[in-house]
Design an enzyme around this catalytic site. Structure first.
Site, PDB file in Angstrom:
ATOM      1  N   ARG A 123      -4.309 -24.372  14.539  1.00 47.63           N
ATOM      2  CA  ARG A 123      -3.538 -25.052  15.586  1.00 47.63           C
ATOM      3  C   ARG A 123      -2.068 -24.666  15.590  1.00 47.63           C
ATOM      4  O   ARG A 123      -1.340 -24.963  16.546  1.00 47.63           O
ATOM      5  CB  ARG A 123      -3.739 -26.560  15.489  1.00 47.63           C
ATOM      6  CG  ARG A 123      -5.153 -26.984  15.877  1.00 47.63           C
ATOM      7  CD  ARG A 123      -5.321 -28.488  15.809  1.00 47.63           C
ATOM      8  NE  ARG A 123      -5.141 -29.012  14.484  1.00 47.63           N
ATOM      9  CZ  ARG A 123      -6.095 -29.087  13.549  1.00 47.63           C
ATOM     10  NH1 ARG A 123      -7.310 -28.673  13.828  1.00 47.63           N
ATOM     11  NH2 ARG A 123      -5.832 -29.580  12.359  1.00 47.63           N
ATOM     12  N   GLU A 165      -7.136 -32.145  -1.336  1.00 48.39           N
ATOM     13  CA  GLU A 165      -7.490 -33.441  -1.928  1.00 48.39           C
ATOM     14  C   GLU A 165      -8.566 -33.237  -3.014  1.00 48.39           C
ATOM     15  O   GLU A 165      -8.471 -33.769  -4.104  1.00 48.39           O
ATOM     16  CB  GLU A 165      -8.006 -34.348  -0.821  1.00 48.39           C
ATOM     17  CG  GLU A 165      -7.934 -35.819  -1.157  1.00 48.39           C
ATOM     18  CD  GLU A 165      -8.403 -36.649   0.026  1.00 48.39           C
ATOM     19  OE1 GLU A 165      -8.487 -36.132   1.156  1.00 48.39           O
ATOM     20  OE2 GLU A 165      -8.685 -37.842  -0.215  1.00 48.39           O
TER      21      GLU A 165
HETATM   22  P1  AMP Z   1      -0.853 -30.733   4.845  1.00 49.49           P
HETATM   23  O1  AMP Z   1      -1.063 -29.512   4.008  1.00 49.49           O
HETATM   24  O2  AMP Z   1      -1.395 -31.982   4.198  1.00 49.49           O
HETATM   25  O3  AMP Z   1       0.595 -30.895   5.266  1.00 49.49           O
HETATM   26  O4  AMP Z   1      -1.742 -30.579   6.151  1.00 49.49           O
HETATM   27  C1  AMP Z   1      -1.305 -29.755   7.179  1.00 49.49           C
HETATM   28  C2  AMP Z   1      -2.443 -29.045   7.865  1.00 49.49           C
HETATM   29  O5  AMP Z   1      -3.573 -29.878   8.042  1.00 49.49           O
HETATM   30  C3  AMP Z   1      -2.004 -28.593   9.235  1.00 49.49           C
HETATM   31  O6  AMP Z   1      -2.444 -27.258   9.414  1.00 49.49           O
HETATM   32  C4  AMP Z   1      -2.658 -29.548  10.207  1.00 49.49           C
HETATM   33  O7  AMP Z   1      -3.230 -28.848  11.279  1.00 49.49           O
HETATM   34  C5  AMP Z   1      -3.729 -30.266   9.401  1.00 49.49           C
HETATM   35  N1  AMP Z   1      -3.580 -31.743   9.436  1.00 49.49           N
HETATM   36  C6  AMP Z   1      -3.281 -32.539   8.390  1.00 49.49           C
HETATM   37  N2  AMP Z   1      -3.295 -33.834   8.736  1.00 49.49           N
HETATM   38  C7  AMP Z   1      -3.603 -33.872  10.035  1.00 49.49           C
HETATM   39  C8  AMP Z   1      -3.769 -34.931  10.994  1.00 49.49           C
HETATM   40  N3  AMP Z   1      -3.621 -36.220  10.670  1.00 49.49           N
HETATM   41  N4  AMP Z   1      -4.092 -34.600  12.253  1.00 49.49           N
HETATM   42  C9  AMP Z   1      -4.244 -33.291  12.612  1.00 49.49           C
HETATM   43  N5  AMP Z   1      -4.113 -32.263  11.764  1.00 49.49           N
HETATM   44  C10 AMP Z   1      -3.794 -32.526  10.492  1.00 49.49           C
END
Ligand code: AMP
Length: 171
Positions: free
Chosen positions: A59, A96
């Protein structure tokens, strides 16, 4: 206050129980919303020199490509392992449960390149942190990490605090 939140839908318990998924497909369906979002992201780059835009599968590609085109600089996709056809550099990161690997073509970044990193959502920051490490290992300098949105309670900004961070909206 901008009106971007009106284009972003909160989908409870997707893809699993307890996750509130931020759906940007409704933003993508609105030319006005896309223009507003792009303008906001670009407004934070007016004084910055950007040589390349690096965006994260999948995305991150939508606005990453628009940003690269608006800035008239190359677009570089970071993908999950095994998707890119030529020689790659890899970076693993913790999820996770378990870990995952992100990859970028080895010849995509040259030493000294000023890089903008883009993704749709900053959540825990693990993904963006991995990409920052990958860019810096390749000799690039990170100008800014920008996002359509950040989810503040997950404190992702802390993981990439060494770099300027901008999100068009915060939750
Ligand atoms: P993080 O590594 O936890 O910051 O997660 C970021 C990645 O996971 C990004 O590429 C987002 O597209 C996806 N992501 C994480 N949480 C969400 C959410 N609540 N809604 C949509 N996409 C998410």
């Amino acid at each position: 206050m901008n009106s971007l939140k009106s284009y972003i839908q909160d989908v409870p318990n997707f893809p699993k129980e307890g996750i509130h998924f931020k759906d940007i497909t409704s933003l993508l369906q609105s030319p006005e919303g896309v223009a507003e979002c792009l303008e906001l992201l670009l407004s934070q780059l007016l004084t910055k020199k950007v040589d390349k835009v690096v965006a994260i599968e999948a995305r991150g590609f939508f606005f990453g490509m628009l940003l690269a085109q608006a800035l008239k600089v190359p677009f570089i996709p970071v993908r999950k392992s095994g998707k890119l056809p030529r020689k790659v550099v890899s970076q693993s990161y913790d999820l996770e449960y378990g870990s995952d690997v992100l990859e970028m073509h080895k010849d995509a970044i040259q030493k000294g390149d000023k890089v903008l990193i883009h993704d749709d959502v900053l959540a825990t920051g693990g993904t963006a942190e991995a990409v920052c490490k990958m860019i810096e290992s390749a000799g690039g300098q990170i100008v800014q990490c920008n996002f359509i949105m950040k989810i503040d309670f997950l404190q992702g900004v802390k993981k990439i605090a060494a770099h300027p961070v901008f999100a068009a909206v915060s939750y």
